[in-house]
Design an enzyme around this catalytic site. Sequence first.
Site, PDB file in Angstrom:
ATOM      1  N   TRP A 143       0.641  -1.402  -0.144  1.00 33.87           N
ATOM      2  CA  TRP A 143       0.119   0.059   0.033  1.00 33.87           C
ATOM      3  C   TRP A 143       0.844   1.379   0.053  1.00 33.87           C
ATOM      4  CZ3 TRP A 143      -4.180  -0.501  -2.374  1.00 33.87           C
ATOM      5  CH2 TRP A 143      -5.098  -1.794  -2.210  1.00 33.87           C
TER       6      TRP A 143
ATOM      7  N   ASP B 226      -2.063   6.515   6.052  1.00 33.20           N
ATOM      8  CA  ASP B 226      -2.992   5.779   5.607  1.00 33.20           C
ATOM      9  C   ASP B 226      -3.366   4.757   6.711  1.00 33.20           C
ATOM     10  OD1 ASP B 226      -4.583   3.936   4.365  1.00 33.20           O
ATOM     11  OD2 ASP B 226      -3.062   3.422   2.741  1.00 33.20           O
TER      12      ASP B 226
ATOM     13  N   LYS C 279     -12.885  -1.619   5.901  1.00 26.11           N
ATOM     14  CA  LYS C 279     -11.913  -2.591   6.752  1.00 26.11           C
ATOM     15  C   LYS C 279     -12.544  -2.416   8.362  1.00 26.11           C
ATOM     16  CE  LYS C 279      -9.266  -2.763   3.015  1.00 26.11           C
ATOM     17  NZ  LYS C 279      -8.211  -1.927   2.497  1.00 26.11           N
TER      18      LYS C 279
HETATM   19  C1  LIG Z   1      -7.552  -1.405   1.143  1.00 26.34           C
HETATM   20  C2  LIG Z   1      -6.438  -0.359   1.502  1.00 26.34           C
HETATM   21  C3  LIG Z   1      -6.166   0.522   0.289  1.00 26.34           C
HETATM   22  C4  LIG Z   1      -7.103   0.648  -0.678  1.00 26.34           C
HETATM   23  O1  LIG Z   1      -8.515   1.118  -0.430  1.00 26.34           O
HETATM   24  P1  LIG Z   1      -9.459   1.464  -1.573  1.00 26.34           P
HETATM   25  O2  LIG Z   1     -10.653   1.907  -0.796  1.00 26.34           O
HETATM   26  O3  LIG Z   1      -9.908   0.126  -2.407  1.00 26.34           O
HETATM   27  O4  LIG Z   1      -8.708   2.618  -2.338  1.00 26.34           O
HETATM   28  C5  LIG Z   1      -5.162   1.170   0.687  1.00 26.34           C
HETATM   29  N1  LIG Z   1      -4.482   1.502   1.765  1.00 26.34           N
HETATM   30  C6  LIG Z   1      -4.578   0.284   2.876  1.00 26.34           C
HETATM   31  C7  LIG Z   1      -3.770   0.354   3.744  1.00 26.34           C
HETATM   32  C8  LIG Z   1      -5.443  -0.641   2.688  1.00 26.34           C
HETATM   33  O5  LIG Z   1      -5.725  -1.442   3.368  1.00 26.34           O
END
Ligand SMILES: *Cc1c(COP(=O)(O)O)cnc(C)c1O
Length: 361
Positions: free
Chosen positions: A103, A173, A197
């Site tokens: 990521w 993030d 999540k």
């Molecule tokens: C799932 C995830 C993403 C991507 O998320 P989207 O909503 O599909 O853009 C980005 N960063 C992390 C840490 C993730 O777990």
Amino acid sequence: MKQPVFNFSPGPAVLPHAVLEQAKAELLDWHGSGMSVMEMSHRGREFMSIAAQAEADLRTLMQIPQNYKVLFLQGGAHSQFAMIPMNLARGKSQADYLDTGDWSLKAIEEGRRYLDLNVVASSAASHYTTIPPLATWQLNPAAAYLHYTSNETIRGVEFDWIPELGDLPLVVDMSSDILSRPIEVSRFGLIYAGAQKNIGPAGLTIVIVREDLLGQVMEGTPSMFNYQLYAETESMYNTPPTYAWYLAGLVFQWLLQQGGLEAMAQINQRKASKLYAAIDQSDFYHNPVDPDCRSWMNLPFTLANPKLEQRFLDEAAQVGLVTLKGHRLVGGMRASLYNAMPEEGVDALIAFMRDFEAKHG
Ligand SMILES: *Cc1c(COP(=O)(O)O)cnc(C)c1O
């Protein structure tokens, strides 16, 4: 009603069963309005109250200081990979990024389209099983901010500390570990997370941003990518994802009822520790991540004999333990233990793993 299966999906992921029951009860008629939340005007009195309550509850849960805006956006974490450079460069042309996995790399790849990026450190050499120590990061004094990923969802690497970088705004993030434990919001310039999540259904993205960083958007930024416009309109610059916002609000209330993030942290730590212990005590299962940065949320593991993987997944599914397949980049299995995964689910998984090992080990 009992939970039909234990769903270990990395995302979209399990939601608290009680929240789904409540949403079901309110589906056709929200609080006597005669309308489903899905049918309401986002500018009407009913939805405005739902939206405001959700924000207030999130502020309480995370103890968000007054000088931070909470934005309810769309487009997932991927949109943030572009919105962050567009909004936070503030006249600078460079930014620092830490690389701890897949990521991080996605954020770097997209950020490079807008800014000159400096990768301060990378754990690629350890196959992303470690976090580079802060003392080794090569910071660029001209950087507008530093970006990192607090939990690498795919390989299960998580920070249990916050980098201390003086005045450099920290951008994180937190898509897969927001709300899993208390964090000090004031240490960050910006926190973002896709909802699917640990917050609610897909379609909603949360951004928590320090006010003084707003208002210097890059020239040519589309209006829909301008934080300032959302901050000025209570995230109603255009039609927001109303139903996802409502469900996130129900999850926030559920978290408050559980005792808030201190209580969740204790449960999450306990759930993760027992699964790691079960993996480490056996030669049949293996997790490669440095114990100093093992994730509480996503636990990848492999079998000593990879030929048994499909069998493991099939037999697990037969006893109601589903979505345990690992990410295609890593293989093996991955158990995601977000807030909504009950401890019984983890106990059931560990019992199944012991049985499976006894049969096939
Ligand atoms: C799932 C995830 C993403 C991507 O998320 P989207 O909503 O599909 O853009 C980005 N960063 C992390 C840490 C993730 O777990």
